[in-house]
Design a protein around this motif. Structure first.
Motif, PDB file in Angstrom:
ATOM      1  N   SER A 237      33.701  39.828  39.160  1.00  0.00           N
ATOM      2  CA  SER A 237      34.474  39.276  40.266  1.00  0.00           C
ATOM      3  C   SER A 237      35.920  39.102  39.809  1.00  0.00           C
ATOM      4  O   SER A 237      36.214  39.117  38.614  1.00  0.00           O
ATOM      5  CB  SER A 237      33.892  37.928  40.724  1.00  0.00           C
ATOM      6  OG  SER A 237      33.893  36.986  39.658  1.00  0.00           O
TER       7      SER A 237
ATOM      8  N   ALA B  82      36.358  42.661  46.325  1.00  0.00           N
ATOM      9  CA  ALA B  82      36.328  41.889  47.570  1.00  0.00           C
ATOM     10  C   ALA B  82      35.567  40.574  47.401  1.00  0.00           C
ATOM     11  O   ALA B  82      36.071  39.500  47.726  1.00  0.00           O
ATOM     12  CB  ALA B  82      35.713  42.733  48.675  1.00  0.00           C
ATOM     13  N   GLN B  83      34.357  40.630  46.903  1.00  0.00           N
ATOM     14  CA  GLN B  83      33.579  39.424  46.614  1.00  0.00           C
ATOM     15  C   GLN B  83      33.043  39.516  45.193  1.00  0.00           C
ATOM     16  O   GLN B  83      33.576  38.916  44.270  1.00  0.00           O
ATOM     17  CB  GLN B  83      32.457  39.250  47.635  1.00  0.00           C
ATOM     18  CG  GLN B  83      32.981  38.949  49.046  1.00  0.00           C
ATOM     19  CD  GLN B  83      31.881  38.742  50.047  1.00  0.00           C
ATOM     20  OE1 GLN B  83      30.814  39.363  49.975  1.00  0.00           O
ATOM     21  NE2 GLN B  83      32.123  37.856  51.008  1.00  0.00           N
ATOM     22  N   THR B  84      31.987  40.295  45.020  1.00  0.00           N
ATOM     23  CA  THR B  84      31.464  40.584  43.686  1.00  0.00           C
ATOM     24  C   THR B  84      31.059  42.049  43.638  1.00  0.00           C
ATOM     25  O   THR B  84      30.878  42.695  44.673  1.00  0.00           O
ATOM     26  CB  THR B  84      30.234  39.715  43.329  1.00  0.00           C
ATOM     27  OG1 THR B  84      29.168  39.999  44.251  1.00  0.00           O
ATOM     28  CG2 THR B  84      30.584  38.231  43.367  1.00  0.00           C
ATOM     29  N   ARG B  85      30.922  42.558  42.424  1.00  0.00           N
ATOM     30  CA  ARG B  85      30.454  43.932  42.234  1.00  0.00           C
ATOM     31  C   ARG B  85      29.507  43.921  41.034  1.00  0.00           C
ATOM     32  O   ARG B  85      29.805  43.327  40.005  1.00  0.00           O
ATOM     33  CB  ARG B  85      31.632  44.869  41.987  1.00  0.00           C
ATOM     34  CG  ARG B  85      31.228  46.327  41.719  1.00  0.00           C
ATOM     35  CD  ARG B  85      32.458  47.221  41.681  1.00  0.00           C
ATOM     36  NE  ARG B  85      33.051  47.372  42.998  1.00  0.00           N
ATOM     37  CZ  ARG B  85      34.335  47.305  43.272  1.00  0.00           C
ATOM     38  NH1 ARG B  85      35.203  47.081  42.299  1.00  0.00           N
ATOM     39  NH2 ARG B  85      34.793  47.462  44.491  1.00  0.00           N
TER      40      ARG B  85
ATOM     41  N   THR C  28      39.399  40.218  35.250  1.00  0.00           N
ATOM     42  CA  THR C  28      38.065  40.269  35.830  1.00  0.00           C
ATOM     43  C   THR C  28      37.111  39.333  35.092  1.00  0.00           C
ATOM     44  O   THR C  28      37.051  39.321  33.866  1.00  0.00           O
ATOM     45  CB  THR C  28      37.511  41.708  35.768  1.00  0.00           C
ATOM     46  OG1 THR C  28      38.369  42.578  36.514  1.00  0.00           O
ATOM     47  CG2 THR C  28      36.106  41.787  36.352  1.00  0.00           C
TER      48      THR C  28
END
Length: 207
Positions: A151, A156-159, A202
């Motif tokens: 994140s 955008a939100q999490t990956r 990140t």
């Protein structure tokens, strides 16, 4: 200075200026969208001699990135000495090689499982955080590793990202560096012609 072996020299970009710009833009895209799988092949020239000369030695994405970024003012550290890679960077980019990890602006790590501690590289300092090292780490896969949640800026939100081959200590060492922000280390994980960017901004959830 060691002589460059012209008999094994790997060709560089067909068009050094424009091809380097294409690769540089691709790298910016990778670091601005952390965790995204980027096929850097799309940013490379159609240079079969370059590809064939590196086959089985160095991921094409790592070589192209170093060729685009390095110059006479950016010492490069190669973890496992490789004369072909070193000669190519010295000849095409005028980049000096160093055996001092702390002095390196860029570093290529050939074996992710046995990579050095992140403390061995420059983290920059509060006045010059840009003086930190950028690591290019060869991994066996960019998608088949343990899924970890990323994140932060550019996500955008999490990956969920599954980089294979990295030791658990890497993630813990990197988490410890978060307290030093804006200092830190930026990483690119490379496999074949593709890479995934992991900037210092990140956050990665690690148990």
């Amino acid at each position: 200075m060691m002589q460059i072996d012209m008999t094994t020299l790997v060709p560089g970009f067909n068009d050094p200026v424009h091809d380097a710009q294409r690769v540089f833009r691709a790298l910016l895209d990778a670091l601005s969208r952390p965790g995204s799988l980027l096929a850097i092949d799309a940013a490379l020239p159609d240079n079969h001699a370059m590809r064939d000369g590196l086959a089985g030695r160095v991921p094409l994405a790592a070589f192209a990135a170093l060729l685009a970024l390095a110059d006479y003012s950016t010492p490069v550290f190669i973890e496992r000495e490789d004369a072909v890679l070193g000669d190519a960077l010295r000849f095409h980019a005028s980049a000096p090689l160093t055996r001092d990890r702390r002095a390196a602006a860029f570093a290529y790590i050939d074996d992710a499982r046995n990579m050095p501690s992140l403390d061995a590289f420059s983290h920059g300092d509060p006045e010059s955080p840009e003086a930190s090292a950028t690591l290019f780490v060869r991994v066996p896969s960019l998608t088949d590793g343990e899924p970890l949640v990323w994140s932060g800026p550019g996500i955008a939100q999490t990956r969920t990202v599954g980089i294979a081959g990295l030791p658990r200590r890497f993630w813990h060492e990197r988490a410890a560096l978060a307290t030093l922000f804006s200092c830190g280390i930026d990483c690119c994980f490379v496999a074949g012609g593709s890479l995934v960017g992991l900037p210092r901004t990140t956050h990665v959830e690690v148990n």
